[in-house]
Design a protein around this motif. Structure first.
Motif, short mmCIF file in Angstrom:
data_model
loop_
_atom_site.label_atom_id
_atom_site.label_comp_id
_atom_site.label_asym_id
_atom_site.label_seq_id
_atom_site.Cartn_x
_atom_site.Cartn_y
_atom_site.Cartn_z
N PHE A 52 22.92 -34.15 -5.31
CA PHE A 52 22.32 -34.66 -4.08
C PHE A 52 22.19 -36.18 -4.14
O PHE A 52 22.46 -36.88 -3.17
CB PHE A 52 20.93 -34.04 -3.87
CG PHE A 52 20.97 -32.66 -3.32
CD1 PHE A 52 21.01 -32.45 -1.95
CD2 PHE A 52 20.97 -31.56 -4.16
CE1 PHE A 52 21.07 -31.17 -1.44
CE2 PHE A 52 21.03 -30.28 -3.65
CZ PHE A 52 21.08 -30.07 -2.29
N LYS A 84 17.84 -41.85 2.74
CA LYS A 84 16.89 -40.75 2.89
C LYS A 84 15.79 -40.76 1.84
O LYS A 84 14.63 -40.54 2.13
CB LYS A 84 17.68 -39.43 2.81
CG LYS A 84 17.11 -38.32 3.61
CD LYS A 84 18.10 -37.17 3.84
CE LYS A 84 18.93 -36.80 2.64
NZ LYS A 84 19.87 -35.71 2.84
N ARG A 105 18.91 -45.17 7.36
CA ARG A 105 18.00 -45.46 6.27
C ARG A 105 18.36 -44.54 5.11
O ARG A 105 18.77 -43.40 5.34
CB ARG A 105 16.59 -45.14 6.75
CG ARG A 105 15.48 -45.76 6.01
CD ARG A 105 14.26 -44.92 6.29
NE ARG A 105 14.56 -43.52 6.03
CZ ARG A 105 13.67 -42.55 6.11
NH1 ARG A 105 12.46 -42.79 6.48
NH2 ARG A 105 14.00 -41.31 5.83
N ARG A 130 3.77 -31.26 -8.38
CA ARG A 130 4.21 -30.37 -7.31
C ARG A 130 5.33 -29.44 -7.76
O ARG A 130 5.58 -28.41 -7.15
CB ARG A 130 4.67 -31.18 -6.09
CG ARG A 130 3.52 -31.91 -5.41
CD ARG A 130 3.81 -32.17 -3.95
NE ARG A 130 5.03 -32.94 -3.77
CZ ARG A 130 5.20 -33.85 -2.81
NH1 ARG A 130 4.24 -34.10 -1.96
NH2 ARG A 130 6.34 -34.50 -2.68
N ASN A 154 10.82 -42.31 -0.83
CA ASN A 154 10.50 -41.02 -0.23
C ASN A 154 10.92 -39.91 -1.21
O ASN A 154 12.08 -39.80 -1.56
CB ASN A 154 11.29 -40.91 1.09
CG ASN A 154 11.01 -39.63 1.84
OD1 ASN A 154 9.95 -39.03 1.68
ND2 ASN A 154 11.99 -39.19 2.62
N ILE A 200 12.21 -36.61 -2.31
CA ILE A 200 12.92 -35.46 -1.76
C ILE A 200 12.76 -34.31 -2.76
O ILE A 200 13.07 -34.46 -3.94
CB ILE A 200 14.42 -35.76 -1.59
CG1 ILE A 200 14.63 -37.04 -0.79
CG2 ILE A 200 15.15 -34.55 -1.00
CD1 ILE A 200 14.62 -36.89 0.69
N THR A 201 12.28 -33.21 -2.26
CA THR A 201 12.08 -32.05 -3.14
C THR A 201 13.11 -30.99 -2.80
O THR A 201 13.37 -30.73 -1.64
CB THR A 201 10.68 -31.47 -2.94
OG1 THR A 201 9.74 -32.52 -3.12
CG2 THR A 201 10.39 -30.37 -3.93
N ILE A 202 13.70 -30.41 -3.82
CA ILE A 202 14.66 -29.33 -3.59
C ILE A 202 14.19 -28.12 -4.38
O ILE A 202 14.06 -28.17 -5.59
CB ILE A 202 16.06 -29.72 -4.07
CG1 ILE A 202 16.45 -31.07 -3.51
CG2 ILE A 202 17.08 -28.69 -3.63
CD1 ILE A 202 17.55 -31.70 -4.28
N LYS A 203 13.90 -27.08 -3.64
CA LYS A 203 13.38 -25.88 -4.32
C LYS A 203 14.39 -24.76 -4.23
O LYS A 203 15.33 -24.81 -3.44
CB LYS A 203 12.08 -25.45 -3.65
CG LYS A 203 11.01 -26.52 -3.71
CD LYS A 203 9.68 -25.94 -3.35
CE LYS A 203 8.64 -26.53 -4.27
NZ LYS A 203 7.31 -26.02 -3.98
N ASN A 204 14.16 -23.73 -5.02
CA ASN A 204 15.02 -22.55 -4.95
C ASN A 204 16.50 -22.90 -5.04
O ASN A 204 17.28 -22.52 -4.18
CB ASN A 204 14.74 -21.77 -3.67
CG ASN A 204 13.39 -21.12 -3.72
OD1 ASN A 204 13.14 -20.28 -4.59
ND2 ASN A 204 12.51 -21.50 -2.83
N ILE A 205 16.84 -23.64 -6.05
CA ILE A 205 18.23 -24.06 -6.19
C ILE A 205 19.08 -22.87 -6.66
O ILE A 205 18.80 -22.29 -7.71
CB ILE A 205 18.33 -25.22 -7.20
CG1 ILE A 205 17.51 -26.41 -6.68
CG2 ILE A 205 19.79 -25.61 -7.45
CD1 ILE A 205 17.41 -27.58 -7.61
N ALA A 214 25.58 -37.78 -3.72
CA ALA A 214 26.06 -37.76 -2.34
C ALA A 214 25.43 -38.90 -1.55
O ALA A 214 26.10 -39.57 -0.77
CB ALA A 214 25.73 -36.41 -1.70
#
Ligand code: B12
Lengths: 215, 813
Positions: A149, A4, A2, A188, A8, A10-15, A152
């Motif tokens: 991201f 990702k 599926r 958020r 949905n 997708i959160t990416i923190k502290n990059i 990819a």
């Protein structure tokens, strides 16, 4: 199997980030040289270095993205059911014409750097300028990281990607952000929208990338 | 316990299966449906697929449980069936083998969301999610656990902690795969070395990679992994890079194309080979044919202690470069730093991290122990923040176990932990944490007191090492701090530290470290004292020190000592460093030659300062000029203004650029501040006019406008900067209030340009007495004419001329 990010967030923190001198120089429109050491005006180089060092302590890179299926309709053109009108602008219709999905993304470096700029603006106009410029580029840099991201994922499914396109480019009105931000639960990430559709922290970027059918 | 599968891997290659999803789709699994649900709904199909693979040659079959964990099952409202789904999966796979020898791996995929600090799911929650599924798999009778397709080391760490916990229910081998992209890194930037360092830290039995790229891109990654570890390697490539055909994702490499790669993988170190997306039983059949006769390559793990950040591995040990652990992130005796931490601010921590990184530190000690702060929370915050700005491995330093734990938990790498000592209590508290988080630990060779003799210190070391090894912590993960004593207080004990280094090397074969600055405490000229000690310690075999990496003497000592201790092969690092230093020196010299004539008089110096942007001494120079009797008007009009004009010309000729202009404008402003009271007392310089500046409504781009403001001020205009995102009404109101002569508008977006017209239309409609000039990257002269602006400035070099010219026109009317 599926996708990702399909429906949905997708959160990416502290990059993690790196502030590359060559890029800062480019952003400052100083041509030909790659490092501060090469600058003839070492006194100016010193201030730029200060801005880079300071930026390192004030950037908080976060982002998120969501992928939504595109619906193609003879009359209505291409749209998403969650917000049917946001892609109405001709430039976006063209961008997403050959796409099956669209990924909406958000990225920000947080409020700390711009707060610092605002606090020194009157006493240190040049420092504020160097720091603001570094911050402007870093917002772009963090966006690139989030975009990587997304890319990819797109490649993983055998699709090609479109360019990244933002509200405010060409005929794509900033007002669409009123619908894009809630889809990404922007609060958020601490991003809010003003009445005139400006994101706060201002060092934030919103954008779309299309999943393009290849061949 | 010895596991059969691991014994077999010493002498043979084992074959995994291929893709489950592709075959299930062929059997009617709808797009987007969870394959795991079929364990209960369509068990015959699952069984049949396993059987096909086993017939093709698979020794290990992955149970159909890749997504059978909480978050992912929740999406299908099937979380309640988690146990049943996992049990059924293992049963079906076992059944598929029948009498045939083979192994069933409980398959674990990513948990379905990103894990903190990179994502939102709390790390401990991730552990629980993995544990819940693994427990079911172990209870169902899986022969091993296979973790797959992890793209973030932090999520992998959570899975491995869970895996080591279920091993307490029943010991079984752990196999762990990460996913690498075409550039040879994981999605979150980890390199193969760091992945190996972390995975080996958790004692996984088989490690490797699966999915994401085709076999050709995996080769270099496998080579790196094979060089970095003796652990068994497992590889599951996709059938090439995916392409999109008629709305379906296709993996284009044929079984015939794939099989040779499998052989190559084994030649460079793989022990287990299977397939991921797009592979079918036919692939596995061909791979099996080729690999069954082959023997695994013998590999060993390089010696030394390894620690790493998310993306950078450092070795401590013989033959490796000396490790400089930066000591500066430490509040002891530093007021400002302590205060920042008390307020929860990380800026000074990050500044120290960057400084030490730039000075060449190889790792950073992190200590945030300020009295009365929540040290565990601060440690977590610091560890996360530092990772964002440097990629050096961290040494987590606290006397509180809880702070150590939260530091390790939030660290997506393999940390070195500072510290444990020989006290029973400390050993019992710290070592289990080291084991749990797969970290390495600094062990002080002291109990409550520091023993004077090396022999007594060795005893303590032996005690700690035994306790560690009893827990299953390999000796490579223990680094001994031999304790550098203050030489002025304890001269004998100090030299015993050198003996301790030698003894630990000889007797235990472990890496060593020490806190350097202590040695010289209380003595004058401390640098030379502790750096002399350092040279001797490195000669005795010391592998690292907690020290000040900004100390140039230290850097030279470390570089020099490396030559004599096998840490700088063929003196390459030393020579390269010296050559670069010389090259930099020459470059700098040649730069100086091009410098123009030296300013002599004060006026010349002021002129030069403004032209060059020497901001720091302009105030003093201006004062000097005044003291010498120059009139403030002369300084302003005859010296500063021509200087900034010359710079404007250089800018126009593209010899100087905006940053120079800004530096000079700022310099001039600081000079003018000195002149201001005198100018005003003498009646003031005649103001050239009042300007309202603003970035228009809807636009936040204000960098360009801000520069224009500085320039205009320097040329004697009274500027009211209204900021960014300013509505037309506010602009007009300010113009009225300030009795402005001119309005300057900036816009950088096509969508906001029209706001300029709104202002101009209003001015024209009401015949207001303001000139309006515009600028900003999207605007053009043509646009300015169209909306009937009075002037247009392409860049900051034009802003003053444009305003001058419209005002001139105004006054000549
Ligand atoms: C830096 C930057 C940012 C920074 C802003 C930092 C800041 N405080 O200004 C950040 C990253 C925050 C940003 C965000 C966005 N940006 Co932006 N940004 C830029 C960028 C790359 C450079 C602008 C810049 O600073 N240039 C350097 C300065 C020195 O030049 P300048 O502004 O042109 O000023 C000079 C002259 O024009 C003149 N001048 C300027 N004003 C005036 C006024 C007068 C009176 C006169 C005479 C002369 C004059 O003198 C100046 C000095 O020489 C431009 C791309 C570009 N090449 O222009 C995009 C750009 C302006 N952004 C754009 C967009 C769309 C956005 C977003 C809305 C995207 C999004 N949806 O997320 C967001 C908004 C975020 C939010 N908070 O709502 C688009 C606008 C598209 C369009 N043509 O309509 C651009 C063009 C990028 C693009 N690829 O298309 N951005």
């Amino acid at each position: 199997m599926r996708i990702k990010s399909l429906n949905n967030i997708i959160t990416i923190k502290n990059i993690p980030f790196e502030i590359v001198e060559e890029r800062v120089l480019r952003e400052l429109r100083i041509p030909r040289i790659k490092t501060l050491k090469e600058m003839e005006e070492q006194n100016v180089a010193k201030f730029i270095k200060w801005a880079i060092d300071t930026a390192y302590t004030f950037i908080d890179g976060n982002g998120s993205y969501i992928t939504l299926p595109l619906i193609h309709d003879e009359e209505k053109g291409v749209y998403i059911k969650e917000a049917p009108t946001i892609f109405e602008a001709p430039s976006i219709q063209k961008l997403l014409k050959e796409c099956d999905y669209a990924t909406l993304l958000l990225a920000t470096i947080g409020p700390n750097l711009e707060d610092k700029v605002d606090s020194i603006k009157t006493d240190d106009a040049s420092g504020a300028y160097y720091l603001e410029t570094v911050g402007g580029w870093m917002a772009d840099y963090i966006t690139d990281k989030v975009d990587a991201f997304v890319e990819a994922e797109i490649l993983k499914w055998g699709y090609g990607r479109t360019m990244r396109y933002s509200p405010g480019y060409g005929d794509w009105q900033l007002e669409v952000q009123q619908e894009i931000l809630p889809l990404l639960k922007a609060e958020r990430l601490g991003i809010t929208l003003s009445d005139s559709c400006i994101m706060n922290p201002r060092k934030s970027v919103s954008a779309v990338v299309g999943w393009q059918k290849k061949g | 316990m010895k596991h059969e599968i691991l014994e077999r891997l010493k002498s043979e290659i084992l074959i995994l299966d291929g893709s489950m999803g592709a075959l299930l789709q062929g059997r009617g699994l709808p797009n987007g449906y969870a394959p795991d649900l079929w364990n209960l709904e369509r068990p015959k199909d699952i069984l049949a697929v396993h059987q096909e693979y086993i017939q093709a040659g698979s020794d290990i079959v992955l149970a159909n449980t890749f997504g059978a964990s909480k978050i992912r099952l929740d999406e299908y409202n099937a979380y309640g069936k988690l146990k049943d789904i996992n049990f059924a999966a293992v049963d079906l796979a076992k059944k598929a083998f029948g009498e045939k020898k083979g192994y069933v791996a409980g398959d674990i995929g990513p948990c379905g969301t990103t894990v903190a600090p990179f994502g939102e799911l709390a790390f401990n929650e991730a552990i629980d999610i993995f544990y819940e599924q693994m427990k079911a798999l172990v209870e169902a009778g899986a022969d091993l656990i296979a973790i797959e397709t992890m793209f973030d080391l932090q999520e992998m760490r959570a899975a491995l902690i869970a895996a080591n916990q279920v091993r307490e229910i029943r010991d079984l081998p752990i196999m762990a795969h990460m996913t690498f992209t075409q550039d040879g890194l994981t999605d979150t930037g980890s390199d193969p070395d760091s992945v190996v360092t972390v995975l080996d830290g958790f004692n996984v039995d088989i490690l490797g990679l699966n999915c994401s790229t085709g076999p050709e891109h995996m080769e270099p990654v496998i080579e790196k992994i094979a060089a970095a570890t003796g652990t068994f390697i497992s590889i599951e490539p996709n059938a090439g890079l995916p392409i999109m055909k008629n709305g379906v994702t296709i993996f284009p490499a044929t079984p015939q194309e794939m099989a040779p790669y499998a052989e190559k993988f084994v030649d460079i170190g793989a022990n287990v080979v299977g397939g991921c997306c797009g592979t079918t039983p036919e692939y596995i059949r061909l791979i099996t044919e080729r690999l069954k006769k082959k023997k695994p390559l013998e590999r060993t793990t390089p010696s030394g202690t390894k620690i790493c950040s998310r993306m950078n591995t450092v070795y401590l040990g013989e033959g490796h470069p000396f490790v400089k652990i930066g000591e500066k992130i430490n509040p002891t005796g530093r007021k400002k730093f302590s205060e920042a931490i008390k307020e929860g601010r990380m800026d000074l921590v990050l500044a120290e991290a960057r400084k030490q990184f730039e000075a060449g530190a190889t790792a950073l000690d992190v200590n945030v122990g300020v009295p009365l702060v929540d040290e565990p929370a601060m440690m977590a915050k610091a560890v996360v923040a530092i990772q964002n700005v440097v990629n050096l491995p961290l040494v987590i330093d606290s006397s509180y176990d809880e702070a150590l734990e939260l530091g390790m938990l939030n660290y997506p790498g393999k940390a070195l932990v500072n510290s444990v000592n020989a006290e029973d209590e400390k050993i019992e508290a710290v070592l289990p944490l080291i084991k749990k988080y797969g970290a390495a630990v600094i062990a002080l060779v002291a109990e409550t007191e520091i023993p004077e003799t090396a022999v007594a210190r060795l005893k303590n070391a032996e005690k700690i090492l035994k306790a560690a090894m009893d827990l299953g912590i390999p000796k490579e993960n223990v680094v001994f701090d031999v304790l550098a004593l203050t030489v002025s207080a304890m001269q004998k004990g100090s030299s015993q530290s050198l003996d301790t280094i030698r003894l630990i090397k000889q007797e235990l074969g472990c890496a060593t470290t020490l806190g350097l600055s202590n040695v010289s405490f209380g003595l004058p000229n401390r640098k030379w004292v502790h750096n002399t000690f350092l040279a001797q310690a490195i000669a005795s075999g010391l592998d690292s020190a907690i020290c000040n990496p900004m100390d140039e003497v230290l850097q030279n000592v470390v570089r020099g000592a490396a030559l004599f201790t096998g840490r700088d092969n063929e003196c390459k690092t030393f020579v390269a460093f010296e050559e670069k230093k010389e090259a930099d020196r020459l470059a700098e010299e040649s730069g100086e030659v091009t410098k123009k004539k030296v300013a002599e008089t004060t006026a010349e110096k002021i002129y030069e300062a403004v032209l060059e942007g020497y901001r720091d001494n302009i105030a003093a120079l201006t004062q000097e000029g005044l003291d010498e009797g120059m009139s403030p008007f002369d300084i302003f009009i005859e010296v500063m203004t021509p200087a900034i004009r010359e710079l404007g010309d250089l800018f126009g000729a593209r010899k100087k650029f905006i940053p120079h202009l800004v530096a000079s404008a700022d310099t001039m402003k600081r000079g003018v501040e000195v002149l201001q009271p005198l100018l005003e007392a003498a009646g003031g310089v005649e103001s050239k006019g009042t300007i309202i500046m603003a970035t228009v409504k809807g636009d936040i781009h204000d960098i360009g406008k801000n520069i224009c403001c500085i320039m205009l001020r320097n040329f004697g205009y009274k500027v009211f900067d209204l900021g960014r995102n300013v509505p037309a009404d506010d602009i007009l109101e300010a113009a009225k209030r300030e009795n402005a002569d001119c309005i300057g508008l900036s816009a950088l977006m096509t969508t906001t340009m029209m706001q300029m017209k709104v202002v101009i239309d209003e001015v024209k409609a009401k015949a207001l007495p303001y000139k309006v000039v515009i600028g900003g990257a999207v605007t053009t002269k043509q646009f300015a004419d169209e909306i009937q602006a009075d002037g247009y400035g392409k860049d900051v070099g034009k802003v003053v001329p444009v305003v001058e010219s419209v005002m001139e026109k105004a006054s000549s009317k």
